[in-house]
Every structure is written in structure tokens, then in C-alpha cells.
Design a protein around this motif. Sequence first.
Motif, mmCIF file in Angstrom:
data_model
loop_
_atom_site.group_PDB
_atom_site.id
_atom_site.type_symbol
_atom_site.label_atom_id
_atom_site.label_comp_id
_atom_site.label_asym_id
_atom_site.label_seq_id
_atom_site.Cartn_x
_atom_site.Cartn_y
_atom_site.Cartn_z
ATOM 1 N N LEU A 170 0.829 -1.204 0.000
ATOM 2 C CA LEU A 170 0.000 0.000 0.000
ATOM 3 C C LEU A 170 0.865 1.256 0.000
ATOM 4 O O LEU A 170 0.546 2.245 -0.681
ATOM 5 N N ALA A 171 1.952 1.236 0.768
ATOM 6 C CA ALA A 171 2.840 2.395 0.831
ATOM 7 C C ALA A 171 3.450 2.696 -0.533
ATOM 8 O O ALA A 171 3.574 3.864 -0.931
ATOM 9 N N GLU A 172 3.840 1.645 -1.254
ATOM 10 C CA GLU A 172 4.412 1.849 -2.590
ATOM 11 C C GLU A 172 3.416 2.500 -3.538
ATOM 12 O O GLU A 172 3.798 3.205 -4.477
ATOM 13 N N ALA A 173 2.124 2.273 -3.294
ATOM 14 C CA ALA A 173 1.088 2.879 -4.129
ATOM 15 C C ALA A 173 0.667 4.245 -3.623
ATOM 16 O O ALA A 173 -0.193 4.894 -4.237
ATOM 17 N N GLY A 174 1.256 4.686 -2.505
ATOM 18 C CA GLY A 174 0.927 6.007 -1.981
ATOM 19 C C GLY A 174 -0.281 6.034 -1.061
ATOM 20 O O GLY A 174 -0.751 7.104 -0.683
ATOM 21 N N TRP A 175 -0.769 4.852 -0.676
ATOM 22 C CA TRP A 175 -1.907 4.800 0.237
ATOM 23 C C TRP A 175 -1.416 4.916 1.689
ATOM 24 O O TRP A 175 -0.318 4.445 2.021
ATOM 25 N N PRO A 176 -2.218 5.507 2.560
ATOM 26 C CA PRO A 176 -1.819 5.576 3.973
ATOM 27 C C PRO A 176 -1.818 4.198 4.626
ATOM 28 O O PRO A 176 -2.425 3.255 4.103
ATOM 29 N N GLU A 177 -1.157 4.104 5.778
ATOM 30 C CA GLU A 177 -1.093 2.828 6.487
ATOM 31 C C GLU A 177 -2.499 2.382 6.903
ATOM 32 O O GLU A 177 -3.284 3.183 7.419
ATOM 33 N N PRO A 178 -2.830 1.117 6.677
ATOM 34 C CA PRO A 178 -4.183 0.662 7.021
ATOM 35 C C PRO A 178 -4.347 0.425 8.517
ATOM 36 O O PRO A 178 -3.382 0.144 9.222
ATOM 37 N N ALA A 179 -5.577 0.543 8.979
ATOM 38 C CA ALA A 179 -5.886 0.106 10.336
ATOM 39 C C ALA A 179 -5.823 -1.419 10.371
ATOM 40 O O ALA A 179 -6.119 -2.085 9.374
ATOM 41 N N TRP A 180 -5.442 -1.981 11.492
ATOM 42 C CA TRP A 180 -5.311 -3.439 11.640
ATOM 43 C C TRP A 180 -6.265 -3.895 12.729
ATOM 44 O O TRP A 180 -6.142 -3.496 13.890
ATOM 45 N N LEU A 181 -7.233 -4.720 12.375
ATOM 46 C CA LEU A 181 -8.262 -5.165 13.308
ATOM 47 C C LEU A 181 -8.336 -6.683 13.289
ATOM 48 O O LEU A 181 -8.473 -7.279 12.220
ATOM 49 N N GLU A 182 -8.253 -7.305 14.466
ATOM 50 C CA GLU A 182 -8.319 -8.764 14.550
ATOM 51 C C GLU A 182 -9.681 -9.197 15.086
ATOM 52 O O GLU A 182 -10.257 -8.564 15.968
ATOM 53 N N THR A 183 -10.202 -10.304 14.525
ATOM 54 C CA THR A 183 -11.465 -10.847 14.995
ATOM 55 C C THR A 183 -11.254 -11.540 16.346
ATOM 56 O O THR A 183 -10.130 -11.873 16.727
ATOM 57 N N THR A 184 -12.359 -11.756 17.038
ATOM 58 C CA THR A 184 -12.311 -12.441 18.328
ATOM 59 C C THR A 184 -13.402 -13.505 18.357
ATOM 60 O O THR A 184 -14.273 -13.548 17.478
ATOM 61 N N ALA A 185 -13.373 -14.350 19.384
ATOM 62 C CA ALA A 185 -14.417 -15.359 19.538
ATOM 63 C C ALA A 185 -15.772 -14.695 19.735
ATOM 64 O O ALA A 185 -16.801 -15.198 19.284
ATOM 65 N N GLU A 186 -15.775 -13.551 20.410
ATOM 66 C CA GLU A 186 -17.027 -12.840 20.662
ATOM 67 C C GLU A 186 -17.511 -12.074 19.442
ATOM 68 O O GLU A 186 -18.722 -11.894 19.260
ATOM 69 N N ASP A 187 -16.612 -11.598 18.613
ATOM 70 C CA ASP A 187 -16.980 -10.833 17.419
ATOM 71 C C ASP A 187 -16.141 -11.319 16.242
ATOM 72 O O ASP A 187 -14.973 -10.960 16.107
ATOM 73 N N PRO A 188 -16.725 -12.159 15.369
ATOM 74 C CA PRO A 188 -15.957 -12.757 14.271
ATOM 75 C C PRO A 188 -15.737 -11.836 13.080
ATOM 76 O O PRO A 188 -15.232 -12.288 12.051
ATOM 77 N N GLY A 189 -16.086 -10.531 13.194
ATOM 78 C CA GLY A 189 -15.776 -9.622 12.095
ATOM 79 C C GLY A 189 -16.772 -8.496 11.869
ATOM 80 O O GLY A 189 -16.413 -7.466 11.298
ATOM 81 N N THR A 190 -18.009 -8.657 12.314
ATOM 82 C CA THR A 190 -19.026 -7.642 12.044
ATOM 83 C C THR A 190 -18.689 -6.314 12.716
ATOM 84 O O THR A 190 -18.715 -5.252 12.079
ATOM 85 N N GLY A 191 -18.371 -6.363 14.000
ATOM 86 C CA GLY A 191 -18.041 -5.138 14.719
ATOM 87 C C GLY A 191 -16.802 -4.462 14.168
ATOM 88 O O GLY A 191 -16.731 -3.229 14.075
#
Length: 324
Positions: free
Chosen positions: A43-64
Motif C-alpha cells: 500500500l505504501a508503494e502505491a501512496g496509500w496511507p497505512e491501514p488500520a489493523w483489526l483482529e477478529t475475536t471469539a465474541e466478534d468474528p468480524g461484524t463489529g
Amino acid sequence: MTIPHETPAEQRLDHAPLRSAVIVNPNRVEGLDELRAGIREQLAEAGWPEPAWLETTAEDPGTGQAEQAVADGADVVFVAGGDGTVRACIDGLAGTEAALAILPGGTGNLLATNLGIPTNTIEGVQLALDRGRRLVDLGEVEGQTFAVMAGMGLDAAMVDDAPTKLKAVLGSVAYVYSALKHLNDAEMKVEIQVDDYPVLRRRARTVLVGNVGRLQGGVNLLPDAEPDNGQMDVAVLAPKNLGHWIQTAFGVLRPGRNKVPNMEVLRGSRITITSDRPQPRQLDGDVIEPSATLEVTVRPDTLWVCVYQPDTSEDLTEGAPAAD
């Protein structure tokens, strides 16, 4: 809900750097540090800003996490995980302008397979950078969305019984092992209502509602299903014995087939399947509560997905949401 200043089609035209987030299932993706570093570098090579990094959990598999990414202004949300992780994230992205970018992981990525999305991480990130987008439909069942297929009966029982460890080692072969345990399950007596057509009464082993048609192992069960036609295809499978299952399997695999033995296909935008008794049910491989009813409503044009860039001769603004 936060809406970006530009639609995906407009983003493709001006090539301005986009905000992004990465949602990853740490239990399904190996080499997290390498994955994170590789995405950041690309992404940096394309000039995009650093992405946010979010990990899923047993309680929230991705929706939140997907909802948080949208609220924070992400234009592209990369999802690294299996079909279950992708489906959970879709729940949070549905109806927004943020585009889903699928990266490989888990035991399968059926939505990626059906949309021709590569399973190589570098190519998957490049799709987002190239800004090819497709607006697809989703199905909804009791407030939950799915992008690939909903199932009731043997299909869901097979998914529920496939051992997790076996899936990790053998992939789609694990589902064959599970299916063999259920071939002698009692058939269902079902009533099927499609749109405003008369109710159909059938005996079936499983009923599938597909937004797309390809299953594990590349099996194309519903070759005419399209993810953006505002409708879904309904497969009613009614083999009565092992011989019938073999006929059906050969029928599905036969090139240029016209009709598959022991299978009936319907199509509509509102589908209600009612069984004579509670049945196992699944959405994109995630088992949900058993019930005697599976009611599917199609939500047209609900999810932007990063796909290969269309031919440059096409109108790049075609299919973009209308401005307010």
C-alpha cells in the motif's frame, strides 16, 4: 454510517490514495506479522496511507470490526480469513460505500472463487489498488446476510459435522466425509414459496438458495446464478438412495448439462422454505439455529467488492450509486 466523499467508480477515475483497514482472523491465517508487513509495504508503494489493523475475536468474528472500519472512514476493507470471517464482515459492510477486498485464508473463500478473485495475497491487494469494483446482491435470513449460499437439510448437517481439524488438513474432502454420514437421513417434506408463485410441495434431502453457483472443489451447482441480477437460484435436491446421489453428482459435473437428475431449480427474490420438522440450516458455511423455516430475502446492489478491473472501454461510472 460514514460515507466516503466519492463513490467507488469516482475513486477509480481520480486514483487518489484511499483509506483502508485490514480485518484478519488470527486463528485461520498464518504468518500474521509477515502478512501485515507485506500489505503495509504494498500500500505504501502505491501512496496509500497505512491501514488500520483489526483482529477478529471469539465474541466478534468480524461484524463489529467492519462497522468500526467504516465508521473510521475506510474506503477499502481487506478481509483475511475463511468464508465465515468474510460473511461476518459483510454484515458490517452491507449497504455502505466501503469496498470488500478478500484475501486468502481459512478453509475456503467461495465468494472469491465465484467472482474470480485470486487467492494470492499480493494479487488480492493489487485488485484493490487497481480499483476494479462490482456491486453485488446479498441474501438476508433473520437479519443475517450471506453472499454465497444458504442451505437447509443435509447440506447444513454436512457443514455442521465436518471436523474442523479435518477441514484444515483436507479442505473440501472433509465435507465429503461428513456427507457420507448423512446420506441415509430421512428426507424432508417441504413447501416452497417463491415470490408470488403458487406454493410447491416437494420431498427433498436438502434445499439450497444460491447467490452464486460454485461450491467447494469447483463444483458448479447453479451455473446460471448471477450475484447481481436481483434474484437467487433455488436448488431442490431429492435423491432417495446412493444410486440417485451418484446420478445427481454426475449430472452436476457433466459439461453442457441441461438438467440434473433429482434436482429442480427455481429462481426468485423472496424464497420461503417450510419443512415438516426443524432442520439444520447454514449461511455461507456458518451453521445457524435449526428451524422448520428458511426465509430468504434478496437485497439487491448491497455490497461493493474489489474485483479485476473491467475493460477500459467500459463506462467507469456505470453501476455507481446515484448521488443524493
